[in-house]
Design an enzyme around this catalytic site. Structure first.
Site, PDB file in Angstrom:
ATOM      1  CB  SER A 232      -0.960  -0.039   1.196  1.00  0.00           C
ATOM      2  OG  SER A 232      -1.988   0.890   1.015  1.00  0.00           O
ATOM      3  CG  ASP A 463      -6.587  -3.145  -3.067  1.00  0.00           C
ATOM      4  OD1 ASP A 463      -7.209  -2.378  -2.309  1.00  0.00           O
ATOM      5  OD2 ASP A 463      -5.387  -3.425  -2.910  1.00  0.00           O
ATOM      6  CG  HIS A 491      -5.477  -2.788   1.024  1.00  0.00           C
ATOM      7  ND1 HIS A 491      -5.102  -2.264  -0.194  1.00  0.00           N
ATOM      8  CD2 HIS A 491      -4.767  -2.093   1.955  1.00  0.00           C
ATOM      9  CE1 HIS A 491      -4.219  -1.301  -0.006  1.00  0.00           C
ATOM     10  NE2 HIS A 491      -3.994  -1.182   1.288  1.00  0.00           N
TER      11      HIS A 491
END
Length: 525
Positions: A232, A463, A491
């Site tokens: 991320s 996601d 995610h």
């Protein structure tokens, strides 16, 4: 409602208990930067310092010692788990000035005879602790990765144990996070508190400074090139590193990509569009089960859920402990679950059902506390303010105004009509840097790396937090990069797919990239 780009960046360690300070008396360096205070795993890479004035930092030896309060993990020798403190300059333009101690944790390679170096990991955020990710998930990398690499995590500037930024007291934060009437001064309240407590430190918390810290850490660990797994926000950190230090890029894996070319407003519009899609998928799934608090019509279920959550603005619920479940808190609880995959949907439906049908908001508030990182004792860590401070230092102060602002609101309403209507300004300005004490010179821009070693980018089709399109765009920007696709919700890909884990391991250990166009199934379904 505050969004974290990587609230569940690494699902395998998302439930790990956040640990107390790990550096301890043995993990704090003493003396001038670069003074030898303990043995190093390998000779520090002094020669790679980009500036002669930084050589003492690049040449320092880390004093590894036992980590305070580190959990004991079955199958992991406690002697292999160590912590240290890395000294770096507060301001890289003034290396002889003030310094920051960066907290570092390491789980040594399980097979020392096969050790290839260090694998640095960043679990995202920005604001999440790399130290906690490593100590709380000591076996999450079992197999080829831990056989061949020391697994190393560090707390970036402003987070965890590295000059943590914690601007509000816990009671004030309770109100600040859950208010349904933030008003125009909401962001200013936090900005003023941060300015009063931390002053010019705020100017030195950006990702570019953290990327420079990461290069100092690489050298202190004795690695000629960086081997890295970023999830991320960690993909942005890895991308900035590749831009800053292309000749030191080793094998980098970026999972759950942020598009560096997008402004924070554009990022938020795309992210909330993803969460709006996930909300609809979750509610439709619920309607096909029995019982479902949103009714039996999959086409109307999401609207019923959103109507209830928004309605808490008018009729909040008092929970067992006397705390109030506001609409903002309830939406935070929903977001907490939407970061995950379908495995968490039934639990979320149950929590909302208790609130809708029985007026019991305890379970939904527990989801909100998880999202906001509020401990059972009512205390918060530094993650929330670090998130704001890092993004504002990264250029999120560059916000739309006038016609551009009106256009941004219109696109937000069109792409995320259900999940953004509670408080559109809180969505678009997340974080709210409009009153931040300084204006960062950083601007959103495409990152082009001149690294000769290819970079592996992992994108997941479902996601919500970091879209699959982001992964495609990052691959195009980097140039020398390969895209690995995971099919499914949730995610990031590493914690959701054995296929992804195998491909990542093959690249990091053997340098074998997946064939272009490779698509991985999720572990679930």
């Amino acid at each position: 409602m505050t969004t974290r780009l990587s609230r569940r960046a690494l699902p395998a360690v998302a439930a790990a208990v956040l640990l107390a300070a790990c550096t301890g008396t043995g993990g704090t360096t003493t003396g001038a930067a670069g003074e030898a205070v303990g043995p190093a795993v390998a000779a520090a890479d002094t020669q790679s310092a980009p500036d002669p004035a930084l050589r003492s930092y690049y040449g320092q030896q880390l004093a590894w010692a036992a980590c305070e309060n580190a959990p004991r993990t079955e199958g992991v020798d406690p002697a292999s788990v160590r912590c240290a403190t890395l000294q770096v300059p507060l301001d890289y333009a003034d290396p002889s000035g003030a310094t920051i101690g960066v907290a570092v944790a390491r789980v040594a390679a399980a097979r020392p005879g096969q050790r290839a170096g260090s694998l640095l990991v960043n679990p995202g955020g920005p604001g999440n602790s790399g130290v906690d990710a490593v100590l709380g998930g000591q076996r999450d990398y079992d197999g080829p990765l831990r056989d061949h690499y020391d697994i190393v995590g560090f707390d970036p500037r402003g987070t965890g144990r590295t000059a943590p930024v914690n601007c509000l007291d816990d009671r004030a934060r309770d109100s600040w996070l859950t208010t349904d009437n933030p008003g125009s001064e909401h962001g200013k309240l936090l900005a003023d508190a941060c300015r009063a407590k931390y002053g010019t430190l705020l100017e030195h918390l950006g990702t570019r400074d953290t990327a420079r810290d990461m290069d100092v850490l690489r050298a202190a660990l004795g690695d000629r090139k960086l081997t890295y797994l970023g999830l991320s926000y960690g993909t942005y950190l890895g991308s900035v590193y590749a831009e800053e230090f292309p000749d030191r890029v080793g094998r980098l894996v970026l999972d759950g990509a942020i598009d560096p070319a997008k402004s924070i407003a554009e990022t938020n519009i795309e992210q909330y569009a993803g969460f709006d899609r996930s909300l609809r998928a979750f509610a439709a799934h619920c309607a096909e089960q029995s019982p479902c608090p949103f009714g039996t019509d999959p086409g109307k279920a999401a609207v019923r859920a959103a109507d209830f959550l928004d309605g808490l603005k008018r009729k909040p619920l008092t929970t067992t402990g006397g705390r109030i479940l506001t609409s903002a808190a309830a939406w935070a609880g929903v977001m907490d679950s939407l970061y995950g995959d379908e495995g968490g949907w039934d639990g979320l439906a149950s929590a909302i059902g208790w609130a809708m049908d029985r007026g019991n908001g305890d379970y939904l508030l527990a989801y909100a506390d998880s999202y906001n990182k509020r401990g059972g004792d009512g205390r918060y860590g530094a993650a929330a303010d670090a998130y704001t401070a890092i993004y504002c230092a990264d250029g999120a102060t560059d916000v739309p105004t006038g016609d551009a602002l009106r256009d941004a609101y219109a696109r937000l309403a069109a792409r995320a009509p259900l999940i953004s209507r509670h408080e559109p300004a809180a969505v678009l300005f997340d974080p709210d840097c409009r009153s931040w004490p300084f204006r960062s010179p950083e601007k959103a821009h495409p990152i082009v790396s001149k690294a000769t070693t290819p970079i592996l980018v992992v994108g997941s089709t479902g996601d919500a937090a970091t879209s699959y399109a982001n992964a495609q765009q990052l691959v195009a920007q980097l140039g020398n990069a390969v895209l690995l696709t995971r099919e499914g919700e949730g995610h990031t890909g590493y914690g959701h797919s054995a296929c992804v884990r195998a491909a990542v391991g093959a690249y990091l250990v053997d340098g074998t990239l997946p064939v272009a166009g490779t698509r991985c199934a999720s572990d679930r379904g």
